[in-house]
Design a protein around this motif. Structure first.
Motif, PDB file in Angstrom:
ATOM      1  N   GLN A  67       0.841  -1.194   0.000  1.00 49.92           N
ATOM      2  CA  GLN A  67       0.000   0.000   0.000  1.00 49.92           C
ATOM      3  C   GLN A  67       0.878   1.247   0.000  1.00 49.92           C
ATOM      4  OE1 GLN A  67      -2.222   0.842   3.651  1.00 49.92           O
ATOM      5  NE2 GLN A  67      -3.974   1.420   2.378  1.00 49.92           N
ATOM      6  N   THR A  70       0.171   6.996   1.713  1.00 50.09           N
ATOM      7  CA  THR A  70      -0.853   8.033   1.884  1.00 50.09           C
ATOM      8  C   THR A  70      -2.157   7.693   1.164  1.00 50.09           C
ATOM      9  OG1 THR A  70      -0.002   9.245  -0.015  1.00 50.09           O
ATOM     10  CG2 THR A  70       0.882   9.838   2.160  1.00 50.09           C
ATOM     11  N   GLU A  71      -2.321   6.440   0.744  1.00 50.75           N
ATOM     12  CA  GLU A  71      -3.507   6.067  -0.026  1.00 50.75           C
ATOM     13  C   GLU A  71      -4.334   5.009   0.687  1.00 50.75           C
ATOM     14  OE1 GLU A  71      -2.696   5.056  -4.103  1.00 50.75           O
ATOM     15  OE2 GLU A  71      -1.164   6.612  -4.271  1.00 50.75           O
ATOM     16  N   GLU A  72      -5.614   4.954   0.352  1.00 47.63           N
ATOM     17  CA  GLU A  72      -6.501   3.900   0.832  1.00 47.63           C
ATOM     18  C   GLU A  72      -6.344   2.644  -0.024  1.00 47.63           C
ATOM     19  OE1 GLU A  72      -8.821   3.962   3.456  1.00 47.63           O
ATOM     20  OE2 GLU A  72      -7.741   5.766   4.010  1.00 47.63           O
ATOM     21  N   SER A  73      -5.963   2.815  -1.289  1.00 46.86           N
ATOM     22  CA  SER A  73      -5.841   1.687  -2.207  1.00 46.86           C
ATOM     23  C   SER A  73      -4.618   0.844  -1.865  1.00 46.86           C
ATOM     24  CB  SER A  73      -5.753   2.175  -3.645  1.00 46.86           C
ATOM     25  OG  SER A  73      -4.581   2.951  -3.829  1.00 46.86           O
TER      26      SER A  73
END
Length: 178
Positions: A67, A70-73
């Motif tokens: 991951q 800084t991302e949710e994905s």
């Protein structure tokens, strides 16, 4: 090597410990290793040859979650000693799942001794998100008699959930030579 912990609701039969780590990362490959101690009753899926497959988690398999910080994905890569594999994109925790394209198939090797097993995997670097990344190492371990244990860097719920961001504890720096 980071130590994985088994989920308390699903204890192993003989497996005593699992360690996982990145052993090399360059512009071509991300190489990952899982070391299993206490493998005398380990169920190893039969050789099936390279190729994508779903539901590898139904028996012994190894998983890597990556991951961007800084991302949710994130992505999930499933790897089997049978040499079957799959990679998925997620837009958020267990959301927006789709098959992730890979430029070539991962290479997987299982070495099995009387008490120790080593599972090595090499993933094509160009099929992964750009580093730096947070990583979650996990494993589903099946032992004789249908005993299944679920191993991750951390567990936070009553049931195993490798998708829990609390499991993404390791940092992956940019590859060498990139």
């Amino acid at each position: 090597m980071p130590h994985l912990v088994s989920h308390p609701a699903h204890p192993p039969a003989l497996v005593r410990s699992i360690e996982a780590r990145i052993i090399a990362f360059d512009a071509t490959w991300l190489r990952v290793r899982w070391k299993i101690m206490g493998c005398a009753k380990l169920v190893v899926p039969a050789f099936a040859g390279k190729g994508r497959a779903d539901e590898l988690w139904k028996t012994t398999c190894f998983e890597l979650f990556l991951q961007p910080p800084t991302e949710e994905s994130y992505i999930e890569v499933n790897l089997s000693p049978s040499e079957r594999w799959n990679a998925y994109n997620f837009s958020g925790r267990r959301e927006g799942m789709s098959e992730r394209p890979m430029p070539r198939e991962p290479d997987c090797t299982m070495r099995l001794g009387t008490d120790m097993a080593i599972f090595d995997a090499a993933l094509p670097a160009t099929g992964l998100p750009p580093a730096p990344l947070k990583a979650g190492f996990s494993a589903v371990i099946e032992e004789e008699g249908g005993v299944k244990s679920y191993w991750a860097l951390a567990h936070s719920g009553d049931a195993p959930d490798f998708h829990d961001p609390a499991c993404f504890l390791e940092e992956v720096a940019a590859p060498s030579g990139a």
